[in-house]
Design a protein around this motif. Sequence first.
Motif, PDB file in Angstrom:
ATOM      1  N   PRO A 126      36.415  10.720  52.252  1.00 12.75           N
ATOM      2  CA  PRO A 126      36.858   9.413  51.756  1.00 12.75           C
ATOM      3  C   PRO A 126      38.313   9.093  52.098  1.00 12.75           C
ATOM      4  N   SER A 127      39.188  10.101  52.029  1.00  8.78           N
ATOM      5  CA  SER A 127      40.607   9.897  52.333  1.00  8.78           C
ATOM      6  C   SER A 127      41.101  11.081  53.155  1.00  8.78           C
ATOM      7  N   PRO A 128      41.044  10.975  54.498  1.00  9.08           N
ATOM      8  CA  PRO A 128      41.447  12.112  55.331  1.00  9.08           C
ATOM      9  C   PRO A 128      42.866  12.611  55.070  1.00  9.08           C
ATOM     10  N   VAL A 129      43.828  11.719  54.845  1.00  6.16           N
ATOM     11  CA  VAL A 129      45.201  12.185  54.605  1.00  6.16           C
ATOM     12  C   VAL A 129      45.268  13.021  53.336  1.00  6.16           C
ATOM     13  N   ASP A 130      44.624  12.562  52.255  1.00 11.28           N
ATOM     14  CA  ASP A 130      44.603  13.349  51.017  1.00 11.28           C
ATOM     15  C   ASP A 130      43.913  14.689  51.236  1.00 11.28           C
ATOM     16  N   ALA A 131      42.820  14.679  52.005  1.00 10.11           N
ATOM     17  CA  ALA A 131      42.110  15.929  52.303  1.00 10.11           C
ATOM     18  C   ALA A 131      43.005  16.870  53.105  1.00 10.11           C
ATOM     19  N   PHE A 132      43.725  16.345  54.095  1.00 11.07           N
ATOM     20  CA  PHE A 132      44.623  17.187  54.892  1.00 11.07           C
ATOM     21  C   PHE A 132      45.763  17.746  54.033  1.00 11.07           C
ATOM     22  N   GLU A 163      44.666  10.710  69.022  1.00  8.19           N
ATOM     23  CA  GLU A 163      45.897  10.053  68.579  1.00  8.19           C
ATOM     24  C   GLU A 163      45.885   9.798  67.073  1.00  8.19           C
ATOM     25  N   ASN A 164      44.768   9.289  66.569  1.00  9.31           N
ATOM     26  CA  ASN A 164      44.692   8.992  65.133  1.00  9.31           C
ATOM     27  C   ASN A 164      44.687  10.262  64.287  1.00  9.31           C
ATOM     28  N   LEU A 165      43.961  11.285  64.730  1.00  6.34           N
ATOM     29  CA  LEU A 165      43.958  12.545  63.980  1.00  6.34           C
ATOM     30  C   LEU A 165      45.360  13.162  63.950  1.00  6.34           C
ATOM     31  N   THR A 166      46.059  13.087  65.081  1.00  2.92           N
ATOM     32  CA  THR A 166      47.427  13.604  65.125  1.00  2.92           C
ATOM     33  C   THR A 166      48.307  12.873  64.119  1.00  2.92           C
ATOM     34  N   ALA A 167      48.179  11.548  64.053  1.00  3.21           N
ATOM     35  CA  ALA A 167      48.975  10.755  63.109  1.00  3.21           C
ATOM     36  C   ALA A 167      48.624  11.097  61.668  1.00  3.21           C
ATOM     37  N   LEU A 168      47.333  11.263  61.368  1.00  4.74           N
ATOM     38  CA  LEU A 168      46.906  11.598  60.003  1.00  4.74           C
ATOM     39  C   LEU A 168      47.432  12.975  59.588  1.00  4.74           C
ATOM     40  N   LEU A 169      47.342  13.942  60.474  1.00  6.36           N
ATOM     41  CA  LEU A 169      47.805  15.299  60.162  1.00  6.36           C
ATOM     42  C   LEU A 169      49.319  15.338  59.986  1.00  6.36           C
ATOM     43  N   THR A 170      50.029  14.600  60.805  1.00  6.36           N
ATOM     44  CA  THR A 170      51.482  14.527  60.676  1.00  6.36           C
ATOM     45  C   THR A 170      51.866  13.861  59.364  1.00  6.36           C
ATOM     46  N   ARG A 185      32.098  16.844  80.553  1.00  6.40           N
ATOM     47  CA  ARG A 185      31.928  15.389  80.633  1.00  6.40           C
ATOM     48  C   ARG A 185      30.714  14.895  79.864  1.00  6.40           C
ATOM     49  N   TRP A 186      29.636  15.660  79.885  1.00  2.00           N
ATOM     50  CA  TRP A 186      28.415  15.190  79.226  1.00  2.00           C
ATOM     51  C   TRP A 186      28.414  15.482  77.725  1.00  2.00           C
ATOM     52  N   HIS A 187      29.389  16.277  77.259  1.00  4.67           N
ATOM     53  CA  HIS A 187      29.474  16.596  75.829  1.00  4.67           C
ATOM     54  C   HIS A 187      30.948  16.775  75.460  1.00  4.67           C
ATOM     55  N   PRO A 188      31.741  15.706  75.537  1.00  2.00           N
ATOM     56  CA  PRO A 188      33.193  15.845  75.336  1.00  2.00           C
ATOM     57  C   PRO A 188      33.571  16.071  73.887  1.00  2.00           C
ATOM     58  N   LEU A 189      34.450  17.061  73.677  1.00  3.80           N
ATOM     59  CA  LEU A 189      34.933  17.403  72.346  1.00  3.80           C
ATOM     60  C   LEU A 189      36.448  17.471  72.335  1.00  3.80           C
ATOM     61  N   ILE A 190      37.009  17.215  71.148  1.00  2.00           N
ATOM     62  CA  ILE A 190      38.441  17.380  70.903  1.00  2.00           C
ATOM     63  C   ILE A 190      38.575  18.365  69.747  1.00  2.00           C
ATOM     64  N   CYS A 191      39.475  19.316  69.869  1.00  3.81           N
ATOM     65  CA  CYS A 191      39.853  20.170  68.753  1.00  3.81           C
ATOM     66  C   CYS A 191      41.345  19.957  68.518  1.00  3.81           C
ATOM     67  N   VAL A 192      41.668  19.394  67.365  1.00  5.11           N
ATOM     68  CA  VAL A 192      43.063  19.141  67.025  1.00  5.11           C
ATOM     69  C   VAL A 192      43.510  20.271  66.120  1.00  5.11           C
ATOM     70  N   ILE A 193      44.530  21.012  66.536  1.00  6.30           N
ATOM     71  CA  ILE A 193      45.010  22.173  65.800  1.00  6.30           C
ATOM     72  C   ILE A 193      46.387  21.858  65.225  1.00  6.30           C
ATOM     73  N   ALA A 194      46.476  21.907  63.900  1.00 10.67           N
ATOM     74  CA  ALA A 194      47.709  21.576  63.205  1.00 10.67           C
ATOM     75  C   ALA A 194      48.244  22.814  62.485  1.00 10.67           C
ATOM     76  N   VAL A 195      49.547  23.022  62.564  1.00  5.95           N
ATOM     77  CA  VAL A 195      50.182  24.204  61.963  1.00  5.95           C
ATOM     78  C   VAL A 195      50.970  23.792  60.724  1.00  5.95           C
ATOM     79  N   LYS A 196      50.873  24.613  59.675  1.00  2.48           N
ATOM     80  CA  LYS A 196      51.636  24.366  58.455  1.00  2.48           C
ATOM     81  C   LYS A 196      53.083  24.760  58.661  1.00  2.48           C
TER      82      LYS A 196
END
Length: 196
Positions: A126-132, A163-170, A185-196
Amino acid sequence: MSSTLRSQPGKPRGFVGQILGQIIAWYDRLDEAWTVEQLQIADAQKVLEIGFGPGQALGLFAAANPLATLTGIDHSETMSRTALRRNRAAVAAGRVRVLCGTVESLPFADRSFDQAFSVNSVYFWPSPVDAFRELLRVLKPSGYLAVTVRDRQRSSYASFGAENLTALLTAAGFSSVEVRHNGVRWHPLICVIAVK
């Protein structure tokens, strides 16, 4: 389509939820395997998975990291039961814990985990920033969070691009963010890794 059926992907329930769990396990198998490969797990580390669905990644993680422990939390009781059945040996051995709960209110003390990860579940928070922020709370200093999503431009995915996930995590307080692409190409994925 009824509102009950439309809400099933976000929180599978009952018999329909059990069937959906089988579909999710098939649909997410490559995403989960790739995400587990991205994690750099040391012996005896404590790791948290958020939104484990039918529990497939729990099993992949346990097989790849026999000296680490994994706790999974999902808000679907149906998926929690499915994940328990799927991982009964690892649960019985004390290497995997399966809990029903929400990412917005994690039942863990501050600095409980070395790492955390999530595969295709952020769409339903419901609220990704609160969850992060809550995930930041339960991570140890220098711990990291890996969030995998599909790299697609469809409207249901677009708000969770790199870009949006990076902004939310920051915005949630993570100190650095790295974006990884699987290069398929046929199954593109992004893994965004954020450090505390």
